[in-house]
Write an enzyme that holds these catalytic residues in place. Structure first.
Site, PDB file in Angstrom:
ATOM      1  N   ASP A 156     105.621  35.495   5.966  1.00  0.00           N
ATOM      2  CA  ASP A 156     106.562  36.285   6.757  1.00  0.00           C
ATOM      3  C   ASP A 156     105.711  37.312   7.503  1.00  0.00           C
ATOM      4  O   ASP A 156     104.652  37.711   7.016  1.00  0.00           O
ATOM      5  CB  ASP A 156     107.564  36.976   5.825  1.00  0.00           C
ATOM      6  CG  ASP A 156     108.459  37.935   6.581  1.00  0.00           C
ATOM      7  OD1 ASP A 156     109.078  37.508   7.566  1.00  0.00           O
ATOM      8  OD2 ASP A 156     108.512  39.115   6.191  1.00  0.00           O
ATOM      9  N   ASP A 166     113.941  37.085   2.976  1.00  0.00           N
ATOM     10  CA  ASP A 166     112.941  36.075   2.607  1.00  0.00           C
ATOM     11  C   ASP A 166     113.315  35.328   1.325  1.00  0.00           C
ATOM     12  O   ASP A 166     112.704  34.296   1.016  1.00  0.00           O
ATOM     13  CB  ASP A 166     111.564  36.730   2.394  1.00  0.00           C
ATOM     14  CG  ASP A 166     111.041  37.397   3.657  1.00  0.00           C
ATOM     15  OD1 ASP A 166     111.258  36.837   4.740  1.00  0.00           O
ATOM     16  OD2 ASP A 166     110.434  38.476   3.550  1.00  0.00           O
TER      17      ASP A 166
END
Length: 729
Positions: free
Chosen positions: A419, A621
């Site tokens: 990420d 996430d």
């Protein structure tokens, strides 16, 4: 579904763990059960509508073992005490056995020399009996339990082997018979086994040192301020919301938020970082970290089992209790191995006595040697000891691995997906460039911008204000302030009118930007957000803000590439910013403008190319972390992300990603070494014990040597696992 951890007592070897596991798996409502011989714990997952903790404990007790619900720190202390008692008991039994084995050995040596010793056979009988039935009683008890469970274990092999030698010797002494007596075999063999058990128990204690060290970090006393008065109370009495005082040199008792004061705190026990972290009002503090300098008060937010330290300990305990898939192979081999060995011992006896025509004593000794040397304990210890040392080593390096399955999978990774925000970047916008136009100084430009933005709540505004505070710039009074959505802000400072925002705002205000146009484009191509500052219709300059990349990101990604792992970056940010960060970090490919709910789909697509790890820190996430083969959560991230991850990086550094993969590789290497030597030892040892070499060399393996070799194999497996501690990550 509910998960519970049980403390198991009475296990003698790896086969006991298999018996309990099979018993638990038969309980209605139990979906999974994993029993770890090394930690003496069982982790059971069950449907609480169909089963309960008491039913599960009764299932363990029905197999002849003790069970109690494991409930954290106090139980860990009790378990440690129990472990000490076990080591003390085995040590005592070894020395009792040794006291009888030493004179037995001397009598045996005298017999070899041909010296006449009056009533020697009766003396050996007297010396062997307490060893066989007092020290060796535990083997009979274990055999009885295994028979009740229609199984066989190490105890069965020792009990059958030594009993055969002992009772045959009694028969020879009382009635005469072929060959001599073998009391010394039973006595010295049990002594060797007890020595092996003692060394093994001590070594097993060392494998769980990481947890013991962490538990020792927790302070015992806290100073709380109640009704305006300072009170010293035990840490168990601290409640959420209490105001706690911490003086210089003291440990922070529990987790909380700093209310008053400033200090630097040593957080190395959580992060592994040796440099103290500066703390001010509003900053989080972590229980068991050490306050270095100033005094401060903080509000307790997490106490007891909810503190960071307690959660770390729980994660490690869970990891050590969960089996790696490779251990299932060892368990399957162990469960079939003992019955096969007993059959092989019977066949060995039958061939030598009935087919070859060797004396009864010869056939008996070969059968006993087969029983003794084939004990599968080393095989049972091969995986759990390596996993315990591996997870402990990870914890000491700020890498929390949640289970043996994660440890086994990590070294197989082909793709790592990062990420962007908070993982590759710092996750906090910062001023990166201040470009002036005309005669305005950088300091003046920043003073005007920060004075205006102090009225704004935008994250980019906060970055500008923070930069001014860092440079100790005194801000001006703002007479009026107006936010222009999607454009920027306007304000009057003193008697002058200012505008701060994007190109749209400058066009609206007829501000000419040709003087800084080229610089602005260059900064935007670097992935930075550029704000223009103008006084009336005159441009003052540019301020660029960006979520800066972490310094260690390129190094981590380069290391992963050298390991043959492909790297990707995934972000909801625009393509230009994503491209700039990916280029700087050295990431091979990126996905930009991805919605949070779609991150998991990208991971799923990449899984077609091999094992995938996802690294993130936010709630958005969590689905992708759960979807990936290995979810790696940053320690600074949300609780949801940390819960979804298989591995947690407490130091919040992505250079720990290749370290975690390397640790996985090292641990699996140790497991494979352990299993190879344990299996090779048995595969080679059994035929030699059965007398395969005797027709060619005249060499026969004594059960005493077999017993010593068996004990040594278990100790060598644990010792090999402990060498993992000294491997460099």
């Amino acid at each position: 579904m509910k998960k519970t951890t049980l403390s198991i007592s009475g296990m003698h070897c790896a086969s006991c763990a298999n018996i309990i596991t099979r018993g638990l798996q038969k309980v209605d409502g139990v979906t999974s059960a994993s029993v770890n011989y090394s930690t003496q714990k069982a982790v059971v997952e069950y449907d609480e509508r169909r089963a309960g903790e008491q039913v599960i404990m009764d299932a363990v007790k029905s197999k002849g073992y003790g069970a109690a619900v494991f409930s954290g720190k106090e139980d860990s202390k009790q378990q440690e005490e129990q472990q000490k008692k076990e080591i003390a008991y085995v040590k005592k039994m070894f020395f009792i056995s040794l006291a009888f084995a030493v004179p037995t050995f001397f009598l045996m040596v005298l017999g070899w020399t041909g010296a006449e010793v009056p009533l020697m056979e009766y003396l050996l009988w007297v010396l062997a009996t307490p060893v066989q039935f007092y020290v060796g009683w535990q083997f009979y008890r274990g055999t009885w339990h295994s028979l009740k469970n229609r199984s066989a274990n190490m105890d069965s092999l020792i009990a059958i082997g030594t009993s055969a030698a002992y009772f045959y010797s009694v028969y020879v002494v009382l009635f005469g018979g072929e060959g001599g007596q073998y009391f010394e075999i039973a006595t010295i063999l049990i002594t060797f086994v007890m020595l092996g058990k003692w060394l093994e128990a001590r070594a097993k204690g060392k494998t769980s040192e990481a947890i013991k060290k962490l538990m020792g970090l927790s302070p015992k006393i806290a100073i709380v301020i109640r009704n305006g008065k300072e009170q010293k109370i035990s840490i168990e009495e601290v409640k959420v919301g209490d105001v706690v005082l911490v003086r210089p040199g003291e440990k922070v008792p529990v987790d909380g938020i700093l209310l008053q004061g400033n200090s630097s705190v040593d957080e190395s026990m959580v992060t592994g970082e040796s440099i103290p972290v500066e703390k001010k009002k509003g900053d989080p503090v972590i229980g068991a970290t050490i306050n270095k300098h100033g005094s401060f008060t903080f509000k307790a937010t997490k106490v007891g089992e909810n503190t960071t330290l307690s959660q770390i300990i729980k994660l490690i305990e869970d990891a050590q209790g969960r089996k790696a898939p490779i251990q299932r192979f060892a368990d399957a081999v162990s469960s079939y191995f003992v019955p096969i060995v007993i059959v092989l011992a019977i066949i060995t006896f039958g061939i030598w006595y009935f087919v070859v025509g060797e004396p009864l004593s010869f056939a008996l000794i070969t059968a006993v040697a087969v029983l003794v040397i084939a004990c599968p304990c080393a095989l049972g210890l091969a995986t759990p000891t390596a996993i315990m040392v591996g997870t402990g080593k990870g914890a000491q390096n700020g890498i929390l691995i949640k289970g043996g399955d994660a440890l086994e999978t990590a070294h197989k990774l082909k793709v790592v997906v990062f990420d962007k925000t908070g993982t590759i970047t710092r996750g906090k916008p910062e001023v990166t460039d201040i470009v002036v136009a005309g005669k305005t100084s950088k300091k003046e430009l920043l003073r005007i911008a920060a004075s205006i933005e102090k009225k704004s709540e935008h994250p980019l505004a906060e970055a500008i204000v923070n930069r001014a505070i860092q440079e100790k710039i005194k801000m001006a009074a703002v007479v009026s302030f107006k936010a222009v959505p999607g454009h920027g802000v306007e304000a009057i400072v003193g008697k002058k009118h200012y505008a701060l925002g994007n190109l749209k705002l400058m066009t609206k205000k007829n501000v000419k930007i040709e003087a800084v146009q080229e610089k602005m484009t260059a900064l935007e191509n670097e992935g930075k957000t550029v704000m223009v500052v103008a006084e009336g219709k005159n441009i003052m300059g540019l301020i660029a803000v960006a979520d800066e990349m972490k310094e260690e990101a390129p190094m981590a990604i380069a290391q992963l590439k050298r390991m043959g792992i492909r790297t990707y970056m995934i972000t909801g940010d625009n393509k230009r910013t994503a491209a700039a960060i990916a280029r700087k970090a050295g990431v091979e490919q990126f996905f930009a403008e991805v919605l949070p709910q779609d991150k998991a789909n990208y991971v799923k697509e990449l899984q077609k190319r091999g094992k995938v790890a996802m690294i993130g820190d936010g709630i958005n996430d969590a689905p992708a972390l759960a979807q990936a083969d290995i979810g790696i959560a940053m320690g600074s991230g949300t609780d949801v992300a940390m819960e979804s991850g298989n591995i947690v990086l407490m130091r919040n550094r992505i250079t720990d990603v290749p370290k975690a993969i390397k640790l996985s590789s090292q641990t699996m290497s140790k497991i494979r070494q352990n299993m190879f030597w344990a299996l090779v030892y048995n595969v080679l040892g059994v035929p030699i014990a059965a007398g395969v070499l005797y027709p060619f060399t005249g060499w026969l393996l004594s059960p005493i040597i077999a017993g010593g070799a068996m004990a040594l194999s278990s100790v060598s497996v644990v010792g090999n696992s402990l060498l993992l501690k000294y491997k460099k990550l």
